[in-house]
Each structure stands twice: as C-alpha cells, then as structure tokens.
Design a protein around this motif. Structure first.
Motif, mmCIF file in Angstrom:
data_model
loop_
_atom_site.group_PDB
_atom_site.id
_atom_site.type_symbol
_atom_site.label_atom_id
_atom_site.label_comp_id
_atom_site.label_asym_id
_atom_site.label_seq_id
_atom_site.Cartn_x
_atom_site.Cartn_y
_atom_site.Cartn_z
ATOM 1 N N ASP A 34 -11.049 31.571 51.567
ATOM 2 C CA ASP A 34 -12.455 32.470 51.373
ATOM 3 C C ASP A 34 -12.892 32.334 49.869
ATOM 4 O O ASP A 34 -12.117 32.554 48.729
ATOM 5 C CB ASP A 34 -12.189 33.884 51.198
ATOM 6 N N VAL A 35 -13.850 31.543 49.848
ATOM 7 C CA VAL A 35 -14.214 30.888 48.406
ATOM 8 C C VAL A 35 -14.734 32.207 47.591
ATOM 9 O O VAL A 35 -15.716 32.762 47.931
ATOM 10 C CB VAL A 35 -15.236 29.771 48.606
ATOM 11 N N PRO A 36 -14.428 32.025 46.419
ATOM 12 C CA PRO A 36 -14.670 33.125 45.337
ATOM 13 C C PRO A 36 -16.290 33.127 45.208
ATOM 14 O O PRO A 36 -16.797 31.964 45.380
ATOM 15 C CB PRO A 36 -13.888 32.975 43.985
ATOM 16 N N ALA A 37 -17.059 34.083 44.989
ATOM 17 C CA ALA A 37 -18.485 34.321 44.780
ATOM 18 C C ALA A 37 -18.904 33.316 43.420
ATOM 19 O O ALA A 37 -19.958 32.930 43.282
ATOM 20 C CB ALA A 37 -18.779 35.750 44.652
ATOM 21 N N ARG A 55 -12.308 24.663 43.351
ATOM 22 C CA ARG A 55 -11.132 23.721 43.707
ATOM 23 C C ARG A 55 -10.045 24.517 44.203
ATOM 24 O O ARG A 55 -9.869 25.549 43.817
ATOM 25 C CB ARG A 55 -10.871 22.920 42.298
ATOM 26 N N HIS A 56 -9.634 23.931 45.356
ATOM 27 C CA HIS A 56 -8.542 24.445 46.031
ATOM 28 C C HIS A 56 -7.298 23.459 46.371
ATOM 29 O O HIS A 56 -7.904 22.026 46.367
ATOM 30 C CB HIS A 56 -8.926 24.962 47.573
ATOM 31 N N ASP A 57 -6.386 23.535 46.949
ATOM 32 C CA ASP A 57 -5.389 22.536 46.939
ATOM 33 C C ASP A 57 -5.873 21.485 48.116
ATOM 34 O O ASP A 57 -5.617 20.590 47.989
ATOM 35 C CB ASP A 57 -4.068 23.292 47.822
ATOM 36 N N SER A 58 -6.670 22.154 49.251
ATOM 37 C CA SER A 58 -6.984 21.386 50.179
ATOM 38 C C SER A 58 -8.315 20.662 50.269
ATOM 39 O O SER A 58 -8.882 20.084 51.000
ATOM 40 C CB SER A 58 -6.803 21.973 51.658
ATOM 41 N N VAL A 59 -9.283 21.368 49.360
ATOM 42 C CA VAL A 59 -10.722 20.983 49.425
ATOM 43 C C VAL A 59 -11.283 21.187 48.027
ATOM 44 O O VAL A 59 -10.757 21.894 47.068
ATOM 45 C CB VAL A 59 -11.372 22.034 50.547
ATOM 46 N N ARG A 60 -12.483 20.502 47.728
ATOM 47 C CA ARG A 60 -13.147 20.772 46.647
ATOM 48 C C ARG A 60 -14.625 21.104 47.144
ATOM 49 O O ARG A 60 -15.234 20.498 48.118
ATOM 50 C CB ARG A 60 -13.503 19.416 45.646
ATOM 51 N N LEU A 61 -15.069 22.008 46.875
ATOM 52 C CA LEU A 61 -16.320 22.454 46.964
ATOM 53 C C LEU A 61 -17.582 22.303 46.024
ATOM 54 O O LEU A 61 -17.394 23.114 44.948
ATOM 55 C CB LEU A 61 -16.522 24.047 47.626
ATOM 56 N N ASP A 62 -18.579 21.699 46.209
ATOM 57 C CA ASP A 62 -19.632 21.491 45.171
ATOM 58 C C ASP A 62 -20.889 22.141 45.984
ATOM 59 O O ASP A 62 -20.870 21.691 47.133
ATOM 60 C CB ASP A 62 -19.738 20.022 44.958
ATOM 61 N N VAL A 63 -21.632 22.711 45.139
ATOM 62 C CA VAL A 63 -22.973 23.298 45.524
ATOM 63 C C VAL A 63 -23.899 22.845 44.562
ATOM 64 O O VAL A 63 -23.897 23.318 43.310
ATOM 65 C CB VAL A 63 -22.944 24.604 45.681
ATOM 66 N N LEU A 64 -25.111 22.282 44.926
ATOM 67 C CA LEU A 64 -26.185 21.883 44.205
ATOM 68 C C LEU A 64 -27.147 22.756 44.520
ATOM 69 O O LEU A 64 -27.573 23.022 45.779
ATOM 70 C CB LEU A 64 -26.544 20.586 44.417
ATOM 71 N N CYS A 65 -27.819 23.650 43.732
ATOM 72 C CA CYS A 65 -28.764 24.650 43.968
ATOM 73 C C CYS A 65 -29.927 24.792 42.945
ATOM 74 O O CYS A 65 -29.823 24.410 41.669
ATOM 75 C CB CYS A 65 -28.079 26.034 44.272
ATOM 76 N N GLY A 66 -30.978 25.075 43.207
ATOM 77 C CA GLY A 66 -32.237 25.165 42.372
ATOM 78 C C GLY A 66 -33.555 25.380 43.247
ATOM 79 O O GLY A 66 -33.476 25.204 44.382
#
Length: 207
Positions: A34-37, A55-66
């Motif tokens: 569960d990705v922190p807010a 960043r997490h052991d198994s995954v990286r999440l990037d969010v581009l927003c605007g």
C-alpha cells in the motif's frame, strides 16, 4: 521517466487534486504494498508539473502530475501518470481515484464519471479495457502480455470512485496508467477533457 539530476527537489505532498466539488484523492497498491499518500521524493519541472517517487524492495513508482491546457473554454484539467517499474515480479497494480461526496446522480461511463452541482461540474477518467489492450499490442505504456490479461472488468465504478485493477508486471518491465481530473462551471463539458492522449500530455508536462 526523467533525468532527476537536472531537476530541483521540492517538498513532497500528496497527489490530491482540489476541485470545486472537493478533493479527488488517489490510492495505489502495487504487489501487496500500500503506497503511502506522501511520496518519498519530489522534483519540480519547468512546466509547473511535479515528478513524485516512491521506492520499495520490489518496485519503484513514479508519478508525473500537473495541469495542461484542455483545449476547451472554461475547463481546467490536471493529469497524473502513474508508472510502475518492477524490480521483481509484481502481482498486481491497483489505482483508485475518488471524489468524496460526489452526488448520487453522477453520469458514469466505462472508465470515467461526471459529478455536477448547481455551481460546477467535475469529471474524472482514465483508460478503459479496450484502450489498454490497444496500447499493449502497440508496445506503448504497458507490457505486451497485457493484451491477453486485461479483462472487461479492469475498471470498477462506484459513484464517485474509479478503481483500476491491473494485471501483473514482470521483473524488468514497466506499466503506466493515467488518470485525469477536469472541471468547469455548471453547463460546461469537462468530460471531453478527460479523454486524453497520454503521450502528448506527458510531453506537455515535461517541456
């Protein structure tokens, strides 16, 4: 997604989008995480957009927003592009967008809805199953094996909430999902603004 070495760090904050009818809030779950807010890292772009990273052991999440120009008079639009990079096999990728307190008489489509009051209209939407399968077959945004894994029930719609329950992402692969929020005064047509070309919007955000 971007070379962060040339970007300036900014203070991390949640992805929530403030609209005339309240906040659209996002929640993400990737491979049981569960990705922190609030993101771990955030950078500012010249366009006014943000690049947020978790960043997490198994995954990286990037969010581009605007925000980008909607091309429609009186319509404001913001988009968040979620990109999962799998360091290990990831069994699920779930994104939820919710407009709290949306009126019961929402107009709802496969992967979008519009809520309207006496003063304003707000639309929230993203890709449906057919578009995700087409992207997969074209080698854009999502893995090639998604074309056979994405089912018609990939998007759940409940009032002012949309939930994308996306297939696995194998180690070394990436997958993108985009969610757009648009609003206007009552009588406007923000629903047209959430049907976007994700590649084009990404270019505008990264200029």
């Amino acid at each position: 997604m971007l070379d962060t070495e040339v970007l300036s760090r900014t203070v991390p904050r949640a992805l929530d989008v403030v609209t005339p009818l309240g906040e659209v809030r996002f929640a993400v779950r990737v491979g049981g995480w569960d990705v922190p807010a609030r993101p771990e890292l955030t950078w500012g772009l010249a366009s006014g957009a943000r690049l947020c990273r978790w960043r997490h052991d198994s995954v990286r999440l990037d969010v581009l927003c605007g925000a980008t120009a909607s091309g429609l008079p009186g319509v404001t639009r913001e988009t968040a592009i979620f990109r999962v990079l799998a360091r290990e096999d990831v069994g699920e990728f779930v994104v939820r967008a919710e407009l709290a307190g949306a009126p019961d008489e929402d107009r709802i489509w496969e992967s979008a809805f519009t809520a309207e009051t006496a003063d304003a209209a707000v639309s929230v939407g993203g890709p449906g199953a057919d578009l995700l399968r087409r992207c997969s077959l074209a080698g854009q945004h999502v893995p090639p094996y998604w074309s056979r894994l994405v089912g018609g029930d990939v998007v759940e719609r409940t009032g002012g909430r949309l939930t994308w329950r996306l297939p696995r992402v194998d180690r070394g692969d990436y997958a993108e999902l985009w969610v757009t929020v648009a609003w206007s005064e009552r009588g406007g047509d923000p629903g047209r603004a959430v049907d976007i070309d994700a590649a084009r919007v990404r270019r505008e955000l990264t200029q």
